[in-house]
Every structure is written in structure tokens, then in C-alpha cells.
Design an enzyme around this catalytic site. Structure first.
Site, mmCIF file in Angstrom:
data_model
loop_
_atom_site.group_PDB
_atom_site.id
_atom_site.type_symbol
_atom_site.label_atom_id
_atom_site.label_comp_id
_atom_site.label_asym_id
_atom_site.label_seq_id
_atom_site.Cartn_x
_atom_site.Cartn_y
_atom_site.Cartn_z
ATOM 1 N N LEU A 66 0.969 -1.521 0.173
ATOM 2 C CA LEU A 66 0.018 0.619 -0.332
ATOM 3 C C LEU A 66 1.240 1.108 0.180
ATOM 4 C CD1 LEU A 66 -2.557 -0.993 2.519
ATOM 5 C CD2 LEU A 66 -2.761 -0.860 0.185
ATOM 6 N N ASP A 67 0.374 2.175 -1.241
ATOM 7 C CA ASP A 67 1.067 3.691 -1.092
ATOM 8 C C ASP A 67 1.350 4.152 0.621
ATOM 9 O OD1 ASP A 67 0.994 3.818 -2.931
ATOM 10 O OD2 ASP A 67 0.079 4.836 -3.537
ATOM 11 N N PHE A 68 2.649 4.695 1.137
ATOM 12 C CA PHE A 68 2.849 5.616 2.430
ATOM 13 C C PHE A 68 1.457 5.620 3.338
ATOM 14 C CE2 PHE A 68 4.224 9.580 4.297
ATOM 15 C CZ PHE A 68 4.819 8.759 5.497
ATOM 16 N N GLY A 69 1.181 7.132 2.431
ATOM 17 C CA GLY A 69 -0.357 7.303 2.594
ATOM 18 C C GLY A 69 -1.987 6.770 3.014
ATOM 19 N N THR A 70 -1.485 5.486 2.444
ATOM 20 C CA THR A 70 -2.634 4.833 2.193
ATOM 21 C C THR A 70 -2.866 4.120 3.463
ATOM 22 O OG1 THR A 70 -2.589 4.936 -0.345
ATOM 23 C CG2 THR A 70 -4.474 3.288 0.611
#
Length: 232
Positions: A66-70
Site C-alpha cells: 500500500l502507498d505510504f499515505g494509504t
């Protein structure tokens, strides 16, 4: 082609990883926003999902990221055989993933499909680009859950749309780019337009959460589903 230089330094993440399910074959977690999936090359980016979990589950490997911010659901394999079996499901697109998101503005349509190819472009790093010539196929379905309006600190109104997003492919930044293409970027998205005023003042994170995972358990061969409520 110029080399890609990643200068990103992740700020400390003090939130814990929640373990939602575990057995002898796999672990399913709820990743907090603001935590890398894998450790970066820079030693300052050592903290990650894998770095934390490998101390609890030696030999574990990430099946996807998952993306860093997700935030949200991730499945982690506890051995190489399980990793291979799950990776095959992901590559064959038999894993169903559903995300919850808050988008800037009010969408006109209640549901639809975005079909826009996505390509890597070193000149734009860390952003991806839309490219009909070199891009890989990318498809995402969206469904409106509710249209809402929040009051801004200056007394104005902040129109938002809560949606579920179901990617049919798994390209980097796919959902963020596809929402931008709709003209309604994900609130809090620093790469694809979700921080435009007045949104930037009110958003502590990317409003994207992996809320459902549906796949076949690699050991039992039975359908397996798990859900995680969105924190926003």
C-alpha cells in the site's frame, strides 16, 4: 533515460500495526497511514510494515503493498510457498480489493469506470503519468456512497464525496490518478491535486483506505474475505 533519485524521508510513524487475522500460513494486518510497506534504501526509512512484522513472524514476506499515505488491509505470507500462491492470485487478478475514499467536490455520476493507461516517467518521479502509447492498461470502478458538505474554518463549505473504489488492475498510484482524471482528486493527495486550497488546511492524511480483501486461502482453497472499516 535519467536515473530516478528518491529523496523522500518518511516522518516517524507512532501508530501500531493492527493484526486482524493470523494462522500458520498468513497474516492480515491493518496498516496505519504514514508507514512504508517496505524499508527504503535510505537508512532513515528503515521503519516499515515488513521491518516490524519480520520480528514477530520470521521469514514473512509482503504479497502486495500500500502507498505510504494509504491505510488498511494487507495480506502477508508466512512462507515462500504461500507467497507464491498468493502472488499468483494477484497477478491473475482473482483477488478483489475494495477501497474507501473521500474525494474533493461532488461527483455528478453515482458510479462509473475509469479506463486510463498509466506509465512510469522518471522526469515526473514520484508521480506517474497517463500515456496512451507507453502506459499499461488500468481500470477502476467507482461507486458513490454519499455526498457531503463540511464547514470550513473561514465559514465556507467544503463539498466532498465518499466513494468505494474497486481497481481491476494494480498499477502504482492507480486510484489516485483515476480520481484526478474524474476531476475529483482524493482529499489529502499531495501528488495529484488533493491539497488545493481550501483542502490543504484540513487534511492530516491521504483519505484512502483499503477496506476489503477477497481471495482464496492458499492452504484450504476456500474463499476468504475480510473487511476493515474506514477511519474517516
Amino acid at each position: 533515460m535519467s536515473a530516478i533519485i528518491d529523496t523522500f524521508i518518511a516522518p516517524p510513524c507512532h501508530d501500531e500495526i493492527a493484526i486482524l487475522w493470523q494462522d500458520a500460513h498468513l497474516v492480515i494486518i491493518n496498516k496505519p497511514a504514514g508507514l512504508l510497506s517496505l524499508s527504503g534504501k535510505n537508512p532513515q526509512n528503515l521503519d516499515s510494515v515488513h521491518h516490524r512484522l519480520v520480528t514477530l513472524f520470521p521469514g514473512c514476506t509482503l504479497v502486495h503493498r500500500l502507498d505510504f499515505g494509504t491505510s488498511g488491509l494487507m495480506v502477508v505470507a508466512r512462507n515462500k510457498a504461500v507467497n507464491a500462491a498468493l502472488c499468483q492470485q494477484f497477478s491473475q487478478r482473482t483477488v478483489r480489493k475494495v477501497y474507501s475514499a473521500l474525494l474533493c467536490g461532488h461527483l455528478a455520476e453515482n458510479e462509473g469506470m475509469v479506463d486510463v493507461p498509466i506509465a512510469k516517467d522518471p522526469a515526473l518521479f514520484p508521480r506517474m503519468s497517463i500515456c496512451a502509447t507507453h502506459g499499461k492498461p488500468a481500470r477502476s470502478h467507482y461507486q458513490v456512497v454519499e455526498r457531503l458538505t463540511q464547514e470550513r474554518e473561514d465559514g465556507g463549505e467544503l463539498p466532498l464525496t465518499r466513494v468505494t473504489l474497486t481497481p481491476q488492475t494494480g498499477r502504482t498510484h492507480q486510484l489516485r490518478i483515476h480520481c484526478q482524471q474524474l476531476g475529483h482528486p482524493i482529499l489529502g493527495c499531495d501528488l495529484y491535486g488533493g491539497l488545493l486550497p481550501p483542502y490543504s488546511e484540513r487534511t492530516p492524511r491521504l483519505m484512502l483506505h483499503a477496506s476489503e480483501l477477497h481471495f482464496t486461502h492458499p492452504a484450504s482453497a476456500e474463499p476468504f474475505s475480510i473487511r476493515s472499516d474506514s477511519p474517516f
